[in-house]
Design an enzyme around this catalytic site. Structure first.
Site, PDB file in Angstrom:
ATOM      1  N   GLY A  93       0.834  -1.211   0.000  1.00 37.75           N
ATOM      2  CA  GLY A  93       0.000   0.000   0.000  1.00 37.75           C
ATOM      3  C   GLY A  93       0.861   1.250   0.000  1.00 37.75           C
ATOM      4  O   GLY A  93       1.869   1.306   0.702  1.00 37.75           O
ATOM      5  N   ARG A 131       1.310  -4.838  -5.746  1.00 37.90           N
ATOM      6  CA  ARG A 131       1.314  -6.110  -5.038  1.00 37.90           C
ATOM      7  C   ARG A 131       1.734  -7.146  -6.073  1.00 37.90           C
ATOM      8  O   ARG A 131       1.341  -7.054  -7.234  1.00 37.90           O
ATOM      9  CB  ARG A 131      -0.058  -6.380  -4.437  1.00 37.90           C
ATOM     10  CG  ARG A 131      -0.396  -5.295  -3.397  1.00 37.90           C
ATOM     11  CD  ARG A 131      -1.452  -5.701  -2.415  1.00 37.90           C
ATOM     12  NE  ARG A 131      -1.355  -4.891  -1.200  1.00 37.90           N
ATOM     13  CZ  ARG A 131      -1.957  -3.689  -1.041  1.00 37.90           C
ATOM     14  NH1 ARG A 131      -2.686  -3.169  -1.990  1.00 37.90           N
ATOM     15  NH2 ARG A 131      -1.817  -3.034   0.094  1.00 37.90           N
ATOM     16  N   GLY A 179       5.190  -2.274   3.996  1.00 35.82           N
ATOM     17  CA  GLY A 179       4.671  -2.803   5.252  1.00 35.82           C
ATOM     18  C   GLY A 179       5.163  -4.220   5.527  1.00 35.82           C
ATOM     19  O   GLY A 179       6.103  -4.704   4.883  1.00 35.82           O
ATOM     20  N   ASP A 180       4.514  -4.868   6.467  1.00 37.76           N
ATOM     21  CA  ASP A 180       4.914  -6.217   6.898  1.00 37.76           C
ATOM     22  C   ASP A 180       5.023  -7.207   5.740  1.00 37.76           C
ATOM     23  O   ASP A 180       5.937  -8.023   5.693  1.00 37.76           O
ATOM     24  CB  ASP A 180       3.891  -6.761   7.901  1.00 37.76           C
ATOM     25  CG  ASP A 180       4.237  -6.367   9.336  1.00 37.76           C
ATOM     26  OD1 ASP A 180       5.398  -5.972   9.585  1.00 37.76           O
ATOM     27  OD2 ASP A 180       3.348  -6.466  10.203  1.00 37.76           O
ATOM     28  N   THR A 236       3.651   2.674   5.911  1.00 32.09           N
ATOM     29  CA  THR A 236       2.243   2.282   5.871  1.00 32.09           C
ATOM     30  C   THR A 236       1.423   3.266   6.696  1.00 32.09           C
ATOM     31  O   THR A 236       1.853   3.669   7.782  1.00 32.09           O
ATOM     32  CB  THR A 236       2.008   0.845   6.395  1.00 32.09           C
ATOM     33  OG1 THR A 236       0.610   0.685   6.661  1.00 32.09           O
ATOM     34  CG2 THR A 236       2.770   0.531   7.664  1.00 32.09           C
ATOM     35  N   ASP A 285      -1.135   2.614   8.242  1.00 34.57           N
ATOM     36  CA  ASP A 285      -1.869   1.919   9.314  1.00 34.57           C
ATOM     37  C   ASP A 285      -1.144   1.875  10.664  1.00 34.57           C
ATOM     38  O   ASP A 285      -1.746   1.463  11.654  1.00 34.57           O
ATOM     39  CB  ASP A 285      -2.186   0.480   8.882  1.00 34.57           C
ATOM     40  CG  ASP A 285      -3.210   0.449   7.760  1.00 34.57           C
ATOM     41  OD1 ASP A 285      -4.002   1.407   7.669  1.00 34.57           O
ATOM     42  OD2 ASP A 285      -3.208  -0.506   6.974  1.00 34.57           O
ATOM     43  N   ASP A 319       0.840  -0.207  11.739  1.00 38.25           N
ATOM     44  CA  ASP A 319       0.669  -1.557  12.291  1.00 38.25           C
ATOM     45  C   ASP A 319       1.925  -2.419  12.179  1.00 38.25           C
ATOM     46  O   ASP A 319       1.826  -3.637  12.045  1.00 38.25           O
ATOM     47  CB  ASP A 319      -0.526  -2.249  11.610  1.00 38.25           C
ATOM     48  CG  ASP A 319      -0.330  -2.382  10.114  1.00 38.25           C
ATOM     49  OD1 ASP A 319       0.603  -1.750   9.568  1.00 38.25           O
ATOM     50  OD2 ASP A 319      -1.104  -3.111   9.477  1.00 38.25           O
ATOM     51  N   ARG A 377     -27.807  15.536  12.595  1.00 37.00           N
ATOM     52  CA  ARG A 377     -27.734  14.142  12.154  1.00 37.00           C
ATOM     53  C   ARG A 377     -26.848  13.308  13.063  1.00 37.00           C
ATOM     54  O   ARG A 377     -26.028  13.829  13.808  1.00 37.00           O
ATOM     55  CB  ARG A 377     -27.037  14.086  10.790  1.00 37.00           C
ATOM     56  CG  ARG A 377     -27.935  14.231   9.627  1.00 37.00           C
ATOM     57  CD  ARG A 377     -27.115  14.006   8.345  1.00 37.00           C
ATOM     58  NE  ARG A 377     -27.811  14.620   7.243  1.00 37.00           N
ATOM     59  CZ  ARG A 377     -27.268  15.452   6.358  1.00 37.00           C
ATOM     60  NH1 ARG A 377     -26.000  15.765   6.439  1.00 37.00           N
ATOM     61  NH2 ARG A 377     -27.993  15.957   5.402  1.00 37.00           N
ATOM     62  N   ARG A 402      -7.686  -2.144   8.198  1.00 29.94           N
ATOM     63  CA  ARG A 402      -8.365  -3.441   8.095  1.00 29.94           C
ATOM     64  C   ARG A 402      -8.140  -4.283   9.344  1.00 29.94           C
ATOM     65  O   ARG A 402      -9.027  -4.906   9.854  1.00 29.94           O
ATOM     66  CB  ARG A 402      -7.856  -4.189   6.855  1.00 29.94           C
ATOM     67  CG  ARG A 402      -9.002  -4.551   5.930  1.00 29.94           C
ATOM     68  CD  ARG A 402      -8.513  -5.169   4.666  1.00 29.94           C
ATOM     69  NE  ARG A 402      -7.710  -4.243   3.877  1.00 29.94           N
ATOM     70  CZ  ARG A 402      -6.926  -4.605   2.878  1.00 29.94           C
ATOM     71  NH1 ARG A 402      -6.816  -5.867   2.549  1.00 29.94           N
ATOM     72  NH2 ARG A 402      -6.231  -3.711   2.207  1.00 29.94           N
TER      73      ARG A 402
HETATM   74  P1  ADP Z   1       2.360  -4.313   2.770  1.00 27.00           P
HETATM   75  O1  ADP Z   1       3.809  -4.372   2.433  1.00 27.00           O
HETATM   76  O2  ADP Z   1       1.818  -2.907   2.721  1.00 27.00           O
HETATM   77  O3  ADP Z   1       2.036  -5.060   4.060  1.00 27.00           O
HETATM   78  P2  ADP Z   1       1.260  -6.541   1.211  1.00 27.00           P
HETATM   79  O4  ADP Z   1       0.927  -7.395   2.380  1.00 27.00           O
HETATM   80  O5  ADP Z   1       0.279  -6.455   0.099  1.00 27.00           O
HETATM   81  O6  ADP Z   1       1.539  -5.016   1.582  1.00 27.00           O
HETATM   82  O7  ADP Z   1       2.650  -7.066   0.626  1.00 27.00           O
HETATM   83  C1  ADP Z   1       3.267  -6.422  -0.467  1.00 27.00           C
HETATM   84  C2  ADP Z   1       3.948  -7.440  -1.335  1.00 27.00           C
HETATM   85  O8  ADP Z   1       4.981  -8.098  -0.572  1.00 27.00           O
HETATM   86  C3  ADP Z   1       3.063  -8.589  -1.818  1.00 27.00           C
HETATM   87  O9  ADP Z   1       2.295  -8.241  -2.946  1.00 27.00           O
HETATM   88  C4  ADP Z   1       4.108  -9.628  -2.148  1.00 27.00           C
HETATM   89  O10 ADP Z   1       4.700  -9.343  -3.388  1.00 27.00           O
HETATM   90  C5  ADP Z   1       5.147  -9.424  -1.043  1.00 27.00           C
HETATM   91  N1  ADP Z   1       4.871 -10.382   0.046  1.00 27.00           N
HETATM   92  C6  ADP Z   1       3.909 -10.329   0.973  1.00 27.00           C
HETATM   93  N2  ADP Z   1       3.924 -11.431   1.773  1.00 27.00           N
HETATM   94  C7  ADP Z   1       4.922 -12.208   1.306  1.00 27.00           C
HETATM   95  C8  ADP Z   1       5.445 -13.487   1.672  1.00 27.00           C
HETATM   96  N3  ADP Z   1       4.924 -14.193   2.676  1.00 27.00           N
HETATM   97  N4  ADP Z   1       6.500 -13.973   0.960  1.00 27.00           N
HETATM   98  C9  ADP Z   1       7.026 -13.269  -0.057  1.00 27.00           C
HETATM   99  N5  ADP Z   1       6.575 -12.063  -0.475  1.00 27.00           N
HETATM  100  C10 ADP Z   1       5.543 -11.539   0.204  1.00 27.00           C
END
Ligand code: ADP
Length: 325
Positions: free
Chosen positions: A15, A76, A106-107, A129, A131, A133, A166, A175
């Protein structure tokens, strides 16, 4: 085994968050300042797999510190969940000579970074991020801008809500994490906050509160709902049907992701981007940059991903004291 890096890549993933551009700028300028080559990777891990990579100089990041979004675009990438995806990405890094990579995201993005570290690419995560989080850090890039954007939007909704007497339900992003909702609940003076992390008041209690507030002469009633709780439109219909008070739901949605990054986001992003490069220059890999107890620091990504973050009990207590009065 970690090794010294000469060529640094940077990408944004997952994100988007306001302030990511300030982080990119900081990575690029810090790396160049140390005489390293820098490559920008477009569209997150997709771009890394596909070789959508270009060399950056100091001018590549001129005039971006104040802009929202990310000049490197973000995405993503499904392929990264497979074994082949990270392997292809690591091979592409070797094609371009990238031996150190900064991943701003993010994570989820850090899990991808962990895979790349295992495959011999020194990789550092920077928390970006809205969030808030990410468990290992007190601050994530984008949160301050997002919460200010939501606050301003809710102030406006409150004005019109008061004029029409209102009840307003405003759904904000988050989320799995209720930080934006909790903050907005406190800073917008909401009557009720519904968070994904906890058991919230029942609908009956909420409706009793709305009716009590009317008796006390309150002209509006503001309920903040986190995205993870959802159901705002249906809740509005039920409240209106039971109380007879006009009730509207507004879902703020993606406007919370955009906009000019605040001073706080630009500052942390600048510090964290530079810190990430310092880690690479020190030969580190599989680390995530964090801001903890007023200091910038770093954690092992694998350890950081295991950490759990909880809403602060005192903040919850204060929000409870201030709502519905
Ligand atoms: P954020 O980084 O904001 O938490 P996402 O959870 O959508 O967003 O993760 C971003 C991208 O990181 C994913 O589209 C994927 O390419 C990669 N990613 C997420 N989880 C994994 C995982 N378990 N193993 C490898 N790549 C991952």
């Amino acid at each position: 085994m970690s090794k010294k890096v000469e060529t640094i890549g940077v990408l944004t993933s997952g994100g988007d968050a306001p302030g990511m551009n300030a982080a990119i700028r900081s990575v690029v300028r810090t790396a160049l300042g140390h005489g390293k080559r820098v490559f920008g990777v477009r569209k997150g891990y997709n771009g890394l797999i596909q070789g959508d990579i270009f060399e950056m100089d100091a001018r590549s990041v001129s005039n971006i510190i104040h802009s929202g979004g990310t000049v490197l675009y973000t995405a993503r990438c499904k392929e990264f969940y497979t074994d082949a995806g990270p392997r292809k990405a690591a091979d592409m890094c070797r094609v371009f000579g990238i031996d150190g990579l900064v991943v701003i995201g993010g994570d989820g993005s850090f899990k991808g970074a962990e895979r790349l570290s295992e495959l011999g690419i020194n990789t550092i995560g920077v928390p970006g991020t809205i969030d808030l989080d990410i468990a290992c850090t007190d601050y994530t890039i984008g949160f301050d801008t997002a919460v200010n954007t939501a606050m301003e939007a809710i102030d406006k909704i409150r004005d019109t809500s008061t004029s029409h007497e209102r009840c307003s339900i405003v759904e904000v992003m988050g989320r799995h994490a209720g930080y934006i909702a909790l903050w907005c609940g406190i800073i917008n003076g909401a009557e009720q906050i519904l968070l994904p992390e906890m058991e919230n008041v029942t609908e009956e209690e909420m409706i009793r509160g709305i009716l009590n507030n009317r008796e006390k002469g309150k002209k509006h009633n503001l309920i903040i709902v986190a995205e993870g709780v959802g159901g705002s439109a249906e809740l509005a219909k039920r409240i209106e049907a039971i109380t007879g008070i006009e009730t509207r739901a507004s879902i703020l949605g993606h406007l919370q992701r955009g906009g000019i990054p605040t001073a706080t986001d630009r500052f942390h992003a600048s510090m964290m981007g530079s810190y990430a490069v310092d880690l690479l220059l020190a030969g580190k890999s599989n680390r995530v940059v964090a801001y903890k107890d007023g200091q910038y620091c770093d954690f092992d990504i694998t350890e950081a991903l295991k950490m759990k973050k909880h809403l602060d009990d005192y903040q919850i207590k204060v929000s409870g004291m201030l709502e519905n009065k």
